[in-house]
Design a protein around this motif. Structure first.
Motif, PDB file in Angstrom:
ATOM      1  N   MET A   1       8.522  -0.272   7.334  1.00 34.33           N
ATOM      2  CA  MET A   1       7.879  -0.682   6.087  1.00 34.33           C
ATOM      3  C   MET A   1       8.132  -2.165   5.835  1.00 34.33           C
ATOM      4  N   ILE A   2       7.075  -2.905   5.541  1.00 35.77           N
ATOM      5  CA  ILE A   2       7.193  -4.331   5.249  1.00 35.77           C
ATOM      6  C   ILE A   2       7.593  -4.515   3.791  1.00 35.77           C
ATOM      7  N   SER A   3       8.589  -5.329   3.549  1.00 37.32           N
ATOM      8  CA  SER A   3       9.032  -5.581   2.186  1.00 37.32           C
ATOM      9  C   SER A   3       7.918  -6.248   1.394  1.00 37.32           C
ATOM     10  N   ARG A   4       7.724  -5.797   0.160  1.00 38.68           N
ATOM     11  CA  ARG A   4       6.674  -6.391  -0.671  1.00 38.68           C
ATOM     12  C   ARG A   4       6.969  -7.842  -1.018  1.00 38.68           C
ATOM     13  N   GLN A   5       8.234  -8.232  -0.926  1.00 43.48           N
ATOM     14  CA  GLN A   5       8.604  -9.611  -1.239  1.00 43.48           C
ATOM     15  C   GLN A   5       8.032 -10.598  -0.237  1.00 43.48           C
ATOM     16  N   TYR A 155      -0.921  -4.963  -5.748  1.00 39.32           N
ATOM     17  CA  TYR A 155      -0.766  -5.103  -4.301  1.00 39.32           C
ATOM     18  C   TYR A 155      -1.916  -4.377  -3.607  1.00 39.32           C
ATOM     19  N   ALA A 156      -2.512  -5.052  -2.637  1.00 40.17           N
ATOM     20  CA  ALA A 156      -3.603  -4.456  -1.865  1.00 40.17           C
ATOM     21  C   ALA A 156      -3.575  -5.021  -0.456  1.00 40.17           C
ATOM     22  N   TRP A 157      -3.901  -4.179   0.510  1.00 41.91           N
ATOM     23  CA  TRP A 157      -3.979  -4.653   1.889  1.00 41.91           C
ATOM     24  C   TRP A 157      -4.929  -3.765   2.704  1.00 41.91           C
ATOM     25  N   THR A 186      11.956  -3.844  -3.086  1.00 42.73           N
ATOM     26  CA  THR A 186      11.226  -4.070  -1.840  1.00 42.73           C
ATOM     27  C   THR A 186      10.075  -3.094  -1.629  1.00 42.73           C
ATOM     28  N   ASN A 187       9.997  -2.042  -2.443  1.00 39.42           N
ATOM     29  CA  ASN A 187       9.051  -0.961  -2.170  1.00 39.42           C
ATOM     30  C   ASN A 187       7.943  -0.885  -3.224  1.00 39.42           C
ATOM     31  N   PHE A 188       7.130   0.190  -3.143  1.00 36.77           N
ATOM     32  CA  PHE A 188       5.966   0.363  -4.008  1.00 36.77           C
ATOM     33  C   PHE A 188       6.034   1.699  -4.746  1.00 36.77           C
ATOM     34  N   LYS A 189       5.180   1.842  -5.759  1.00 40.83           N
ATOM     35  CA  LYS A 189       5.115   3.077  -6.535  1.00 40.83           C
ATOM     36  C   LYS A 189       3.674   3.587  -6.522  1.00 40.83           C
ATOM     37  N   GLY A 190       3.436   4.726  -5.893  1.00 39.79           N
ATOM     38  CA  GLY A 190       2.102   5.310  -5.835  1.00 39.79           C
ATOM     39  C   GLY A 190       1.177   4.542  -4.912  1.00 39.79           C
TER      40      GLY A 190
END
Length: 322
Positions: A1-5, A155-157, A186-190
């Motif tokens: 998992m890539i860190s959102r930071q 966040y979108a990719w 570092t992570n996401f929600k939903g």
């Protein structure tokens, strides 16, 4: 998992089998036209844009064709057995009962699968983008409650994975929209995900949202009507009136419609859409979705304006997103 930071629009992360092209934050100009190829735009007005599930029509038609092929092959095998082998009266009764059991069993499976699809869709509410407030309502809270976050913080990719076989490698891309986790830095929600096939399709799908938020509803496609029962009848009428289908082609189309259960698939899509209408919104979301005076509309941040200026300069020099 890539860190959102580490995520910022335009940046890519790659390994041998996977590629991620970040689209937001900040949601910069992509320099690619928008297109709702997956039909996920469900509602649009001057205030908000709703994106939701893909149409169930295509899935219902494909599963119906599979069911038809199974019971036609089984029925043909029984018929050949009866023709070429001596069969007693009790044998005829056995074959008839076997065919009826398979026929009704397959269709019970079909209806159960459609009901399961409906239950799954009920669990995943739409996402609402409010352009006047520059905010997004995401259904990632407790029991599917909406969480409102700033548009520029979403966040979108476009994620692409190579599906390998013995002879080929097929890239499959998915558009993902999510938000930062409030408890994990570092992570996401939903997550909201829609399979788009190719990366360019993900970008064009994202552009529908971005252009609505930045340029207004006129820049964004309208909700599609192609999967409605009304469109089904209109298309068949146009084919006849414009002589697109003539002679034997008309009967071939009727056979295709029958084997795909086309009438039922379009009707089912309409009924599911009606039942998934957004009538159970909280009062907070209803108020949040109302229009506000233009003097109160929020503006793009200086950071986004600067990022867009840099992106446009880059595109003018021949560069492209990612």
């Amino acid at each position: 998992m890539i860190s959102r930071q580490r995520m910022v629009a335009g940046k890519t992360f790659e390994d041998k089998l996977n590629r991620i092209l970040v689209l937001s934050p900040l949601p910069i100009i992509t320099n690619i036209s928008c297109m709702d190829g997956q039909g996920i735009i469900k509602a649009k007005n001057d205030v908000y844009l709703d994106i939701g599930h893909k149409s169930v029509r295509v899935g219902a038609q494909n599963l119906a064709l599979l069911c038809c092929l199974v019971y036609l092959v089984f029925g043909g095998s029984l018929l050949l057995t009866i023709i070429f082998l001596p069969v007693s009266k009790s044998g005829y009764q056995f074959f008839l009962n076997a065919f009826l059991m398979v026929f009704f069993g397959i269709h019970l499976f079909y209806l159960y699968n459609m009901y399961e699809s409906y239950l799954q869709l009920k669990k995943h509410k739409f996402i609402r983008f409010n352009r006047q407030r520059r905010q997004v309502a995401l259904p990632f809270g407790e029991k599917g409650q909406f969480i409102i976050i700033p548009w520029e913080k979403i966040y979108a990719w476009a994620g692409t994975t190579l599906m390998l076989s013995d002879t080929t490698a097929i890239p499959l891309s998915t558009l993902t929209i999510t938000m930062a986790s409030p408890i994990d830095v570092t992570n996401f929600k939903g997550r909201y995900e829609v399979a788009c096939g190719a990366e360019i399709n993900c970008i064009m799908q994202w552009e529908c949202i971005r252009t609505f938020m930045e340029d207004g509803p006129e820049a964004c496609p309208d909700p599609s009507n192609l999967d409605s029962l009304e469109e089904y009848f209109d298309s068949r009428r146009r084919w006849k009136e414009n002589k697109i289908l003539v002679g034997w082609q008309i009967y071939k189309q009727k056979i295709r419609d029958w084997m795909h259960y086309s009438y039922f698939a379009y009707w089912l899509n309409d009924k599911i859409q009606e039942r998934l209408e957004y009538t159970e919104l909280s009062e907070e979301i209803k108020r949040w979705s109302e229009s506000i005076p233009e003097s109160q509309w929020r503006k793009p941040s200086p950071e986004l304006e600067e990022a867009n200026a840099l992106a446009m300069t880059y595109y003018e020099q021949g560069g492209k997103l990612g």
